[in-house]
Scaffold this motif. Structure first.
Motif, PDB file in Angstrom:
ATOM      1  N   UNK A  87     -19.863  16.408  -8.914  1.00  0.00           N
ATOM      2  CA  UNK A  87     -19.892  15.346  -7.922  1.00  0.00           C
ATOM      3  C   UNK A  87     -19.563  15.859  -6.536  1.00  0.00           C
ATOM      4  N   UNK A  88     -19.023  14.952  -5.714  1.00  0.00           N
ATOM      5  CA  UNK A  88     -18.728  15.294  -4.323  1.00  0.00           C
ATOM      6  C   UNK A  88     -17.338  14.790  -3.942  1.00  0.00           C
ATOM      7  N   UNK A  89     -16.699  15.536  -3.050  1.00  0.00           N
ATOM      8  CA  UNK A  89     -15.384  15.166  -2.521  1.00  0.00           C
ATOM      9  C   UNK A  89     -15.505  14.947  -1.014  1.00  0.00           C
ATOM     10  N   UNK A  90     -14.881  13.886  -0.550  1.00  0.00           N
ATOM     11  CA  UNK A  90     -14.965  13.498   0.851  1.00  0.00           C
ATOM     12  C   UNK A  90     -13.570  13.300   1.430  1.00  0.00           C
ATOM     13  N   UNK A  91     -13.426  13.617   2.712  1.00  0.00           N
ATOM     14  CA  UNK A  91     -12.268  13.171   3.470  1.00  0.00           C
ATOM     15  C   UNK A  91     -12.649  11.822   4.062  1.00  0.00           C
ATOM     16  N   UNK A  92     -11.822  10.811   3.800  1.00  0.00           N
ATOM     17  CA  UNK A  92     -12.093   9.465   4.302  1.00  0.00           C
ATOM     18  C   UNK A  92     -10.762   8.785   4.555  1.00  0.00           C
ATOM     19  N   UNK A  93     -10.419   8.522   5.793  1.00  0.00           N
ATOM     20  CA  UNK A  93      -9.094   7.993   6.120  1.00  0.00           C
ATOM     21  C   UNK A  93      -8.795   6.606   5.560  1.00  0.00           C
ATOM     22  N   UNK A  94      -9.795   5.867   5.113  1.00  0.00           N
ATOM     23  CA  UNK A  94      -9.547   4.523   4.583  1.00  0.00           C
ATOM     24  C   UNK A  94      -9.195   4.528   3.095  1.00  0.00           C
ATOM     25  N   UNK A  95      -9.302   5.659   2.441  1.00  0.00           N
ATOM     26  CA  UNK A  95      -8.946   5.751   1.021  1.00  0.00           C
ATOM     27  C   UNK A  95      -7.433   5.823   0.883  1.00  0.00           C
ATOM     28  N   UNK A  96      -6.920   5.245  -0.189  1.00  0.00           N
ATOM     29  CA  UNK A  96      -5.475   5.212  -0.404  1.00  0.00           C
ATOM     30  C   UNK A  96      -5.157   5.463  -1.868  1.00  0.00           C
ATOM     31  N   UNK A  97      -4.149   6.276  -2.106  1.00  0.00           N
ATOM     32  CA  UNK A  97      -3.703   6.512  -3.466  1.00  0.00           C
ATOM     33  C   UNK A  97      -3.012   5.300  -4.060  1.00  0.00           C
ATOM     34  N   UNK A  98      -2.351   4.520  -3.221  1.00  0.00           N
ATOM     35  CA  UNK A  98      -1.634   3.334  -3.689  1.00  0.00           C
ATOM     36  C   UNK A  98      -2.529   2.118  -3.826  1.00  0.00           C
ATOM     37  N   UNK A  99      -3.455   1.944  -2.876  1.00  0.00           N
ATOM     38  CA  UNK A  99      -4.256   0.724  -2.825  1.00  0.00           C
ATOM     39  C   UNK A  99      -5.719   0.937  -3.183  1.00  0.00           C
ATOM     40  N   UNK A 100      -6.126   2.166  -3.439  1.00  0.00           N
ATOM     41  CA  UNK A 100      -7.513   2.435  -3.806  1.00  0.00           C
ATOM     42  C   UNK A 100      -8.436   2.361  -2.602  1.00  0.00           C
TER      43      UNK A 100
END
Length: 110
Positions: free
Chosen positions: A50-63
């Motif tokens: 697959x693919x990995x992205x840097x995305x500032x709106x992603x969250x480990x706590x809130x998904x």
């Protein structure tokens, strides 16, 4: 009765415009079975899985943000329970979506 026609029409127009704006923030990725990817996500790694992205709106706590979830649903992707993370499926294709702090991984599921 005519008093209510304009507010209803205006509300419908605003709703349709809002949905269009949400959907325009994501683009389908052909290599990931057409799974929508945020336009402003930066690809940092790609491999056979697959693919990995840097995305500032992603969250480990809130998904993922509710707007991304809505865009996935409107595009026909159904969220099903995965072992550890949510799996999305559409037309027999499955994708595993992993959101951590400022990072998004989209993996193909066989």
């Amino acid at each position: 009765m005519k008093k209510f026609t304009w507010p209803i029409a205006l509300s419908c127009l605003i709703l349709i415009g809002g949905i269009f704006m949400i959907l325009s923030n994501y683009k389908a990725d052909a290599e990931l079975s057409g799974f929508p990817i945020p336009q402003n996500a930066e690809l940092v790694e790609e491999n056979d899985y697959g693919k990995n992205f840097d995305w500032p709106k992603a969250s480990g706590d809130h998904g993922i943000p509710w707007s991304y979830g809505l865009a996935l649903k409107l595009d026909g992707w159904e969220k099903v329970k995965g072992e550890l993370t949510p799996i999305y499926q559409k037309n027999g294709k499955k994708v595993d979506l992993i959101a951590t702090t400022d990072h998004l991984s989209v993996l193909k599921v066989k």
